[in-house]
Design a protein around this motif. Structure first.
Motif, PDB file in Angstrom:
ATOM      1  N   TRP A   3       0.792  -1.461   0.062  1.00 12.96           N
ATOM      2  CA  TRP A   3      -0.109  -0.092   0.229  1.00 12.96           C
ATOM      3  C   TRP A   3       0.888   1.367   0.003  1.00 12.96           C
ATOM      4  N   ARG A   4       2.273   1.145   0.466  1.00 14.67           N
ATOM      5  CA  ARG A   4       3.058   2.215   0.482  1.00 14.67           C
ATOM      6  C   ARG A   4       3.020   2.880  -1.282  1.00 14.67           C
ATOM      7  N   ASN A   5       2.628   2.121  -2.155  1.00 18.58           N
ATOM      8  CA  ASN A   5       2.899   2.427  -3.578  1.00 18.58           C
ATOM      9  C   ASN A   5       1.423   3.346  -3.880  1.00 18.58           C
ATOM     10  N   LEU A   6       0.565   3.192  -3.165  1.00 17.72           N
ATOM     11  CA  LEU A   6      -0.795   3.857  -3.343  1.00 17.72           C
ATOM     12  C   LEU A   6      -0.775   5.335  -3.080  1.00 17.72           C
ATOM     13  N   LYS A   7      -0.926   6.101  -4.291  1.00 16.06           N
ATOM     14  CA  LYS A   7      -0.823   7.479  -4.204  1.00 16.06           C
ATOM     15  C   LYS A   7      -2.363   7.977  -4.317  1.00 16.06           C
ATOM     16  N   VAL A   8      -2.614   8.786  -3.305  1.00 17.26           N
ATOM     17  CA  VAL A   8      -4.021   9.318  -2.919  1.00 17.26           C
ATOM     18  C   VAL A   8      -3.631  10.799  -2.991  1.00 17.26           C
ATOM     19  N   ILE A   9      -4.137  11.574  -3.715  1.00 14.82           N
ATOM     20  CA  ILE A   9      -3.800  13.185  -3.772  1.00 14.82           C
ATOM     21  C   ILE A   9      -5.494  13.691  -3.578  1.00 14.82           C
ATOM     22  N   ILE A  10      -5.283  14.687  -2.693  1.00 16.08           N
ATOM     23  CA  ILE A  10      -6.660  15.467  -2.374  1.00 16.08           C
ATOM     24  C   ILE A  10      -6.568  16.752  -3.232  1.00 16.08           C
ATOM     25  N   SER A  11      -7.685  17.215  -3.821  1.00 14.89           N
ATOM     26  CA  SER A  11      -7.318  18.525  -4.480  1.00 14.89           C
ATOM     27  C   SER A  11      -8.823  19.366  -3.778  1.00 14.89           C
ATOM     28  N   ASN A  12      -8.066  20.284  -3.355  1.00 12.67           N
ATOM     29  CA  ASN A  12      -9.298  21.614  -2.592  1.00 12.67           C
ATOM     30  C   ASN A  12      -9.929  22.115  -3.706  1.00 12.67           C
ATOM     31  N   ALA A  13      -9.555  22.087  -5.015  1.00  9.46           N
ATOM     32  CA  ALA A  13     -10.120  22.656  -6.148  1.00  9.46           C
ATOM     33  C   ALA A  13     -11.265  21.903  -6.631  1.00  9.46           C
ATOM     34  N   SER A  14     -11.258  20.358  -6.336  1.00  6.92           N
ATOM     35  CA  SER A  14     -12.389  19.468  -6.725  1.00  6.92           C
ATOM     36  C   SER A  14     -13.635  19.721  -6.138  1.00  6.92           C
ATOM     37  N   SER A  15     -14.674  19.693  -7.057  1.00  4.58           N
ATOM     38  CA  SER A  15     -16.108  19.779  -6.498  1.00  4.58           C
ATOM     39  C   SER A  15     -16.412  18.523  -5.744  1.00  4.58           C
ATOM     40  N   ASP A  16     -15.750  17.614  -5.660  1.00  2.00           N
ATOM     41  CA  ASP A  16     -15.895  16.080  -5.015  1.00  2.00           C
ATOM     42  C   ASP A  16     -15.797  16.136  -3.615  1.00  2.00           C
ATOM     43  N   PRO A  17     -16.543  15.623  -2.762  1.00  2.00           N
ATOM     44  CA  PRO A  17     -16.158  15.711  -1.189  1.00  2.00           C
ATOM     45  C   PRO A  17     -14.974  14.863  -1.277  1.00  2.00           C
ATOM     46  N   ILE A  18     -14.189  15.018  -0.388  1.00  2.00           N
ATOM     47  CA  ILE A  18     -12.894  14.398  -0.033  1.00  2.00           C
ATOM     48  C   ILE A  18     -12.858  12.856  -0.028  1.00  2.00           C
ATOM     49  N   TYR A  19     -13.979  12.304   0.564  1.00  2.00           N
ATOM     50  CA  TYR A  19     -14.233  10.908   0.764  1.00  2.00           C
ATOM     51  C   TYR A  19     -14.387  10.154  -0.616  1.00  2.00           C
ATOM     52  N   ILE A  20     -15.188  11.030  -1.437  1.00  2.00           N
ATOM     53  CA  ILE A  20     -15.334  10.383  -2.773  1.00  2.00           C
ATOM     54  C   ILE A  20     -13.856  10.606  -3.695  1.00  2.00           C
ATOM     55  N   GLN A  21     -13.246  11.700  -3.454  1.00  2.00           N
ATOM     56  CA  GLN A  21     -11.912  11.703  -3.950  1.00  2.00           C
ATOM     57  C   GLN A  21     -10.936  10.233  -3.673  1.00  2.00           C
ATOM     58  N   ILE A  22     -10.899   9.909  -2.330  1.00  2.00           N
ATOM     59  CA  ILE A  22     -10.373   8.953  -1.631  1.00  2.00           C
ATOM     60  C   ILE A  22     -10.682   7.716  -2.364  1.00  2.00           C
ATOM     61  N   MET A  23     -12.001   7.616  -2.252  1.00  2.00           N
ATOM     62  CA  MET A  23     -12.682   6.352  -3.006  1.00  2.00           C
ATOM     63  C   MET A  23     -12.306   6.153  -4.340  1.00  2.00           C
ATOM     64  N   ASN A  24     -12.480   7.289  -5.045  1.00  2.00           N
ATOM     65  CA  ASN A  24     -12.283   7.067  -6.540  1.00  2.00           C
ATOM     66  C   ASN A  24     -10.919   6.771  -6.995  1.00  2.00           C
ATOM     67  N   GLN A  25      -9.810   7.299  -6.145  1.00  2.00           N
ATOM     68  CA  GLN A  25      -8.495   7.067  -6.327  1.00  2.00           C
ATOM     69  C   GLN A  25      -8.090   5.281  -6.118  1.00  2.00           C
ATOM     70  N   ILE A  26      -8.365   4.989  -5.009  1.00  2.00           N
ATOM     71  CA  ILE A  26      -8.531   3.596  -4.405  1.00  2.00           C
ATOM     72  C   ILE A  26      -8.943   2.696  -5.449  1.00  2.00           C
ATOM     73  N   ARG A  27     -10.217   3.027  -5.961  1.00  2.00           N
ATOM     74  CA  ARG A  27     -11.122   2.282  -6.997  1.00  2.00           C
ATOM     75  C   ARG A  27     -10.238   2.307  -8.128  1.00  2.00           C
ATOM     76  N   GLN A  28      -9.770   3.244  -8.682  1.00  2.00           N
ATOM     77  CA  GLN A  28      -8.701   3.357  -9.947  1.00  2.00           C
ATOM     78  C   GLN A  28      -7.595   2.338  -9.806  1.00  2.00           C
ATOM     79  N   SER A  29      -6.953   2.590  -8.657  1.00  2.00           N
ATOM     80  CA  SER A  29      -5.972   1.630  -8.472  1.00  2.00           C
ATOM     81  C   SER A  29      -6.280   0.147  -8.375  1.00  2.00           C
ATOM     82  N   ILE A  30      -7.304  -0.273  -8.190  1.00  2.00           N
ATOM     83  CA  ILE A  30      -7.748  -1.458  -8.026  1.00  2.00           C
ATOM     84  C   ILE A  30      -8.230  -2.112  -9.685  1.00  2.00           C
ATOM     85  N   LEU A  31      -9.023  -1.067 -10.197  1.00  2.00           N
ATOM     86  CA  LEU A  31      -9.290  -1.392 -11.546  1.00  2.00           C
ATOM     87  C   LEU A  31      -7.945  -1.371 -12.431  1.00  2.00           C
TER      88      LEU A  31
END
Length: 132
Positions: A3-31
């Motif tokens: 998991w140390r290779n997992l890169k999750v980057i939070i964007s304050n400019a995004s309209s998505d809530p932070i939990y959605i940003q985290i979720m989407n990036q982990i989902r993409q890493s899996i997919l």
């Protein structure tokens, strides 16, 4: 740990809530196949600390991923990429492949390639890739 290779980057400019940003990036890493069945994820607390967000935020992201059957929580051991939802993962990857193929078709039409030329070219590349 992987998991140390997992890169999750939070964007304050995004309209998505932070939990959605985290979720989407982990989902993409899996997919994308960057994370595999059985790989461990950072603990809820560790991820919150690393991202400097609330534990509630990371907990919600993990809960949503668990509902999608992409991760499993094991009490006392942590969270892991699930091996149970292979068909969903395959379907999502097929959808992404379709989108890329549509781009290829559109691009090939723009330069005047016929369908047969595209098929022949793809066949050639496929065979070369198998040999490498």
């Amino acid at each position: 740990m992987r998991w140390r290779n997992l890169k999750v980057i939070i964007s304050n400019a995004s309209s998505d809530p932070i939990y959605i940003q985290i979720m989407n990036q982990i989902r993409q890493s899996i997919l994308n196949g960057e994370l595999h069945a059985g790989d461990s994820l950072p603990s809820i607390r560790q991820l919150a600390k690393d991202l400097q967000v609330s534990v509630i935020t990371t907990k919600r992201a993990y809960e949503e991923l668990e509902k999608e059957k992409l991760i499993d929580s094991v009490v006392g051991k942590g969270c892991f990429v699930s091996g149970a939802n292979k068909e969903f993962i395959r379907e999502q990857r097929m959808k992404r492949l379709e989108e890329k193929m549509i781009e290829i078709i559109q691009e090939s039409q723009e330069i005047g390639m016929t369908q047969q030329e595209v098929v022949d070219y793809l066949t050639l590349l496929y065979e070369e890739e198998q040999q490498s």
